[in-house]
Design a protein around this motif. Structure first.
Motif, PDB file in Angstrom:
ATOM      1  N   ALA A  74       0.715  -1.023   0.183  1.00 57.36           N
ATOM      2  CA  ALA A  74       0.192  -0.163  -0.310  1.00 57.36           C
ATOM      3  C   ALA A  74       0.603   0.826  -0.153  1.00 57.36           C
ATOM      4  O   ALA A  74       0.796   2.285  -0.502  1.00 57.36           O
ATOM      5  CB  ALA A  74      -1.140  -0.088   1.297  1.00 57.36           C
ATOM      6  N   ARG A 132     -10.785   7.852  -8.143  1.00 62.86           N
ATOM      7  CA  ARG A 132     -10.050   6.809  -9.180  1.00 62.86           C
ATOM      8  C   ARG A 132      -8.677   6.311  -9.128  1.00 62.86           C
ATOM      9  O   ARG A 132      -8.421   5.278  -9.467  1.00 62.86           O
ATOM     10  CB  ARG A 132     -10.751   6.923 -10.569  1.00 62.86           C
ATOM     11  N   HIS A 134      -6.283   6.473  -7.385  1.00 61.96           N
ATOM     12  CA  HIS A 134      -6.117   5.752  -5.877  1.00 61.96           C
ATOM     13  C   HIS A 134      -6.675   4.503  -5.547  1.00 61.96           C
ATOM     14  O   HIS A 134      -6.393   4.187  -4.206  1.00 61.96           O
ATOM     15  CB  HIS A 134      -6.398   6.502  -4.405  1.00 61.96           C
ATOM     16  N   ALA A 135      -7.172   3.680  -6.413  1.00 64.03           N
ATOM     17  CA  ALA A 135      -8.004   2.333  -7.021  1.00 64.03           C
ATOM     18  C   ALA A 135      -7.070   0.740  -5.808  1.00 64.03           C
ATOM     19  O   ALA A 135      -8.142   0.871  -4.732  1.00 64.03           O
ATOM     20  CB  ALA A 135      -8.669   2.275  -7.696  1.00 64.03           C
ATOM     21  N   ARG A 136      -5.981   1.311  -6.367  1.00 65.72           N
ATOM     22  CA  ARG A 136      -4.839   0.360  -6.300  1.00 65.72           C
ATOM     23  C   ARG A 136      -5.235   0.399  -4.188  1.00 65.72           C
ATOM     24  O   ARG A 136      -5.490  -0.614  -3.304  1.00 65.72           O
ATOM     25  CB  ARG A 136      -3.646   0.023  -6.473  1.00 65.72           C
ATOM     26  N   ILE A 138      -6.238   2.531  -2.719  1.00 65.83           N
ATOM     27  CA  ILE A 138      -7.694   1.678  -1.389  1.00 65.83           C
ATOM     28  C   ILE A 138      -7.979   0.457  -1.146  1.00 65.83           C
ATOM     29  O   ILE A 138      -8.210  -0.083   0.221  1.00 65.83           O
ATOM     30  CB  ILE A 138      -8.659   2.725  -1.786  1.00 65.83           C
ATOM     31  N   GLY A 139      -7.810  -0.621  -1.968  1.00 64.91           N
ATOM     32  CA  GLY A 139      -8.340  -1.687  -1.802  1.00 64.91           C
ATOM     33  C   GLY A 139      -7.154  -2.497  -1.212  1.00 64.91           C
ATOM     34  O   GLY A 139      -7.655  -3.026  -0.145  1.00 64.91           O
ATOM     35  N   LEU A 140      -5.697  -1.904  -1.754  1.00 63.43           N
ATOM     36  CA  LEU A 140      -4.856  -2.433  -0.134  1.00 63.43           C
ATOM     37  C   LEU A 140      -4.864  -2.458   1.367  1.00 63.43           C
ATOM     38  O   LEU A 140      -5.117  -3.379   1.707  1.00 63.43           O
ATOM     39  CB  LEU A 140      -3.706  -2.390  -1.075  1.00 63.43           C
ATOM     40  N   LEU A 142      -8.655  -1.278   2.854  1.00 62.72           N
ATOM     41  CA  LEU A 142      -9.310  -1.998   3.231  1.00 62.72           C
ATOM     42  C   LEU A 142      -9.400  -3.687   3.396  1.00 62.72           C
ATOM     43  O   LEU A 142      -9.873  -3.946   4.611  1.00 62.72           O
ATOM     44  CB  LEU A 142     -10.568  -1.960   2.004  1.00 62.72           C
ATOM     45  N   LEU A 143      -8.588  -4.160   2.353  1.00 63.64           N
ATOM     46  CA  LEU A 143      -7.724  -5.826   3.241  1.00 63.64           C
ATOM     47  C   LEU A 143      -6.739  -5.757   3.438  1.00 63.64           C
ATOM     48  O   LEU A 143      -7.294  -6.322   5.014  1.00 63.64           O
ATOM     49  CB  LEU A 143      -7.386  -6.355   1.350  1.00 63.64           C
TER      50      LEU A 143
END
Length: 273
Positions: A74, A132, A134-136, A138-140, A142-143
């Motif tokens: 992240a 948009r 920063h989608a990667r 945000i995904g990392l 939240l995981l």
């Protein structure tokens, strides 16, 4: 409460050290090594944790393996001011719910309100940076929130069984280094060793901050409900803002100031609850 706030400052410090490094994986590995060396010194002088806490310690080491990998990914993918608030704002809400379900910890409405205010303030900081592009990140982030919830419940329970929260924390750090560092050495070879040689002050400093921050949090969780301690720990974002301004040259805007005010309000509500 003061101890947890002090631990929050230490937590923010080692995250800023990690973000400031060129290679986040190598930096986190060197801090893990530094923390493990300091943990060995701690275990040499502290009473050892009770045997019934050892399964929790082992489980924590495995879960932290995922945590550090996602944390480095992240930070490598994007801005500290987006990834860090997400990973600190969501977990207290989930931890509070999980501790109520699995540990039967029921909190008063005032405590719940304080936790909500702190999380809302932290998430407000993340919202200011989301987009948009920063989608990667945000995904990392939240995981990793799910991973944080898992190790928080594991370690809070383990610390309570240990009878020696700081010694338990030292054992967790040694387990983390034993699992994560060999994996990085296999992937990156001598780069980690060279990084340790060139940045050993940061390795020891970051390791000390991380060890102290987590030790204080687990000590507090062994004496108080997990949810409020987890929320108070996330005030580290306030220290993170200040340190990112001083060290990384980032500047706060109106949303950050408003979010900081929500976090401070949550701390006051928790204190009065």
């Amino acid at each position: 409460m003061l101890a947890v706030l002090g631990g929050a400052f230490l937590h923010a410090s080692w995250n800023v050290i990690a973000k400031a490094a060129r290679d986040k994986h190598d930096e986190i590995a060197t801090m893990l090594i530094g923390g493990a060396l300091l943990a060995c010194l701690m275990l040499a002088v502290l009473p050892w944790p009770a045997m019934q806490s050892l399964p929790f310690m082992a489980a924590s080491g495995v879960v932290h393996l995922a945590y550090f990998g996602l944390l480095a990914a992240a930070y490598q993918a994007g801005d500290l001011s987006l990834a860090y608030p997400l990973m600190r704002g969501v977990p207290p809400l989930l931890v509070t719910a999980a501790s109520a379900i699995f540990l039967n910890e029921r909190l008063a409405p005032g405590s719940l309100a304080g936790i909500g205010l702190i999380s809302a303030g932290v998430l407000g900081l993340a919202a200011a940076r989301a987009g948009r592009a920063h989608a990667r990140v945000i995904g990392l982030a939240l995981l990793n929130c799910l991973v944080i919830v898992a190790y928080t419940l594991i370690d809070a329970t383990g610390a309570r069984h240990s009878g020696a929260p700081f010694a338990y924390t030292a054992g967790v750090f040694i387990a983390n280094a034993a699992l994560f560092v060999p994996l990085l050495l296999r992937q990156r070879g001598l780069r980690v060793i060279r990084s340790l040689k060139s940045r050993w002050p940061a390795a020891l400093g970051g390791g000390l901050c991380s060890l102290g921050a987590y030790g204080v949090a687990l000590w507090a969780m062994s004496r108080a409900p997990i949810g409020p301690v987890a929320a108070l720990r996330e005030t580290s974002i306030l220290f993170g803002i200040a340190l990112s301004m001083l060290v990384l040259g980032e500047r706060p805007g109106a949303i950050r100031i408003a979010s900081a005010a929500l976090i401070l309000a949550g701390v006051v509500v928790l204190r009065l609850a």
